[in-house]
Design an enzyme around this catalytic site. Structure first.
Site, PDB file in Angstrom:
ATOM      1  N   HIS A 204       5.601  82.638 -33.882  1.00 28.79           N
ATOM      2  CA  HIS A 204       5.159  83.992 -34.245  1.00 28.79           C
ATOM      3  C   HIS A 204       4.619  84.120 -35.672  1.00 28.79           C
ATOM      4  O   HIS A 204       4.174  85.184 -36.070  1.00 28.79           O
ATOM      5  CB  HIS A 204       6.292  85.007 -34.050  1.00 28.79           C
ATOM      6  CG  HIS A 204       7.410  84.870 -35.043  1.00 28.79           C
ATOM      7  ND1 HIS A 204       8.367  83.894 -34.942  1.00 28.79           N
ATOM      8  CD2 HIS A 204       7.702  85.568 -36.163  1.00 28.79           C
ATOM      9  CE1 HIS A 204       9.207  84.012 -35.955  1.00 28.79           C
ATOM     10  NE2 HIS A 204       8.825  85.013 -36.709  1.00 28.79           N
TER      11      HIS A 204
HETATM   12  N1  UDP Z   1      15.971  85.259 -31.315  1.00 32.58           N
HETATM   13  C1  UDP Z   1      16.444  85.992 -30.237  1.00 32.58           C
HETATM   14  N2  UDP Z   1      15.620  86.157 -29.167  1.00 32.58           N
HETATM   15  C2  UDP Z   1      14.370  85.645 -29.107  1.00 32.58           C
HETATM   16  C3  UDP Z   1      13.892  84.902 -30.217  1.00 32.58           C
HETATM   17  C4  UDP Z   1      14.719  84.724 -31.314  1.00 32.58           C
HETATM   18  O1  UDP Z   1      17.586  86.465 -30.246  1.00 32.58           O
HETATM   19  O2  UDP Z   1      13.677  85.850 -28.097  1.00 32.58           O
HETATM   20  C5  UDP Z   1      16.848  85.076 -32.478  1.00 32.58           C
HETATM   21  C6  UDP Z   1      17.091  83.636 -32.843  1.00 32.58           C
HETATM   22  O3  UDP Z   1      18.181  83.120 -32.116  1.00 32.58           O
HETATM   23  C7  UDP Z   1      17.365  83.718 -34.330  1.00 32.58           C
HETATM   24  C8  UDP Z   1      16.491  84.863 -34.769  1.00 32.58           C
HETATM   25  O4  UDP Z   1      16.205  85.624 -33.606  1.00 32.58           O
HETATM   26  O5  UDP Z   1      18.713  84.053 -34.580  1.00 32.58           O
HETATM   27  C9  UDP Z   1      15.233  84.332 -35.375  1.00 32.58           C
HETATM   28  O6  UDP Z   1      14.354  85.369 -35.536  1.00 32.58           O
HETATM   29  P1  UDP Z   1      12.786  85.170 -35.757  1.00 32.58           P
HETATM   30  O7  UDP Z   1      12.360  83.882 -35.234  1.00 32.58           O
HETATM   31  O8  UDP Z   1      12.147  86.414 -35.237  1.00 32.58           O
HETATM   32  O9  UDP Z   1      12.648  85.259 -37.332  1.00 32.58           O
HETATM   33  P2  UDP Z   1      12.740  84.190 -38.513  1.00 32.58           P
HETATM   34  O10 UDP Z   1      14.075  83.532 -38.430  1.00 32.58           O
HETATM   35  O11 UDP Z   1      11.605  83.261 -38.365  1.00 32.58           O
HETATM   36  O12 UDP Z   1      12.619  85.028 -39.740  1.00 32.58           O
END
Ligand code: UDP
Length: 351
Positions: A204
């Site tokens: 994403h």
């Molecule tokens: N996550 C979730 N469902 C999804 C995708 C991600 O619960 O369909 C959780 C994942 O397990 C992690 C967090 O969301 O704990 C990560 O979020 P994201 O990838 O949106 O953001 P980033 O960590 O890159 O800031």
């Protein structure tokens, strides 16, 4: 003691759930302000249902805007609320627009700031998150760093006061919710994945979704792997795929809507490997003992790369990397003991 927590994005709900419980146990009053950055059932509501996270007292409903407009509108609303509730501390998480909006307003109102997940650096200022992290760290009075590397990054930038190495709250979250996930999640049955080998993908970041060639390259390569790919697709990725007329690529990938955290833990634990550009999922893959292939040129979770569990790969090298990878035998504890949230509450009480 009264603390106003500002959050708005999926990973922040997960991190805040364990910290909120610890604050409650420590009898620290917490007022939640949800900016609305992530707003629908699958990106927001489901986390409030499944996790121990109280309903926000304020919901700003600000989303789907460019960075400047989003951050500006958040600041205006957050300022009104902070002037009204007069908290002793403002608490922000990670690196989103909600983080920087909360930190900037608090700094101007001279309310001390707590930054949870401080000191992360990708050293790539083209990532909007990197700008948010750097500025927030420099405005904060209490900085909770998840790893020694994060402390080092803060030290190099001259931030020495108020830094505490407490471990990672996402480690706490996994320890808190994995058993519940194993008892309640039906995701493997729903997707026909029981005893099946599969890869789990999430993409994403703008650097992957906003460039047509790059996105096409990723999707093309995901369709050519040895095992099926399950891809809970972030709404912004789906929107880009639709805008850029790439829907046919999705036919060979098992694309599903974003899943709940409990379902995600089960998918991560049972997949062959995680293929991602998410920050949180690189760590979760490691903690859950799954190899990770990160579709980026750099990562702020460098320690997972150094121990051999996380690989930075170009999309066209995915097949090769997945085939030739050998799982390391050793996985040192990189993210603490799972007590980061209680340590944060204790340090706050003593501050
Ligand atoms: N996550 C979730 N469902 C999804 C995708 C991600 O619960 O369909 C959780 C994942 O397990 C992690 C967090 O969301 O704990 C990560 O979020 P994201 O990838 O949106 O953001 P980033 O960590 O890159 O800031």
């Amino acid at each position: 003691m009264k603390l106003a927590t500002i959050l708005g994005a999926r990973p922040q709900f997960i991190k805040a759930s364990v910290v909120s419980s610890a604050l409650k146990n420590a009898e620290i009053e917490e007022i939640l302000i949800h900016t609305g950055q992530h707003f629908d059932r699958v990106m927001s509501d489901v986390f409030f249902q499944d996790l121990d996270l109280p309903q926000p007292k304020y919901h700003l409903n600000i989303h789907s805007l460019n960075h400047g407009a989003m951050t500006g509108r958040m600041m205006e609303k957050i300022e009104e609320i902070l002037l009204q509730i007069k908290p002793d501390w403002v608490c922000v998480y990670g690196d989103t627009n909600s983080t920087i909006a909360g930190a900037l307003v608090a700094a101007k109102l001279q309310i001390p700031i707590v930054h949870i997940e401080a000191g992360l650096r990708s050293f790539n200022r083209e990532m909007p998150e990197e700008v948010n992290r750097v500025v927030t760290d420099h405005l904060s009075q209490l900085l909770f760093a998840p790893t020694p590397l994060a402390v080092q990054c803060l030290t190099k930038e001259g931030i020495l006061q108020g830094v505490h190495l407490v471990g990672d709250v996402m480690m706490d979250a996994i320890l808190t919710y994995l058993a519940k996930a194993q008892q309640t999640s039906q995701i493997l049955e729903k997707l026909d994945l029981v005893d099946q080998k599969f890869y789990l993908a999430t993409i994403h970041r703008p650097s992957n979704t906003d460039n047509r060639d790059r996105l096409q390259n990723i999707l093309e390569n995901l369709t050519q792997l040895k095992y099926p790919v399950v891809f809970p697709m972030h709404p912004r990725t789906l929107a880009k795929v639709q805008q850029q007329e790439m829907l046919p690529y999705l036919e060979a990938i098992q694309v599903i809507p974003p899943v709940s955290y409990l379902d995600m833990l089960i998918l991560e634990k049972n997949c062959q490997s995680v293929l991602t550009d998410s920050g949180g999922m690189q760590k979760e893959a490691y903690i859950l003992g799954r190899p990770c292939f990160t579709l980026r040129d750099e990562t702020e979770w460098q320690e997972t790369v150094e121990v051999g569990w996380n690989h930075l790969v170009k999309p066209e090298n995915l097949y090769q990397s997945l085939t030739h990878f050998t799982t390391p035998t050793h996985a040192p504890r990189l993210y603490g003991e799972g007590n980061a949230a209680t340590r944060i509450a204790d340090i706050l009480l003593a501050a």
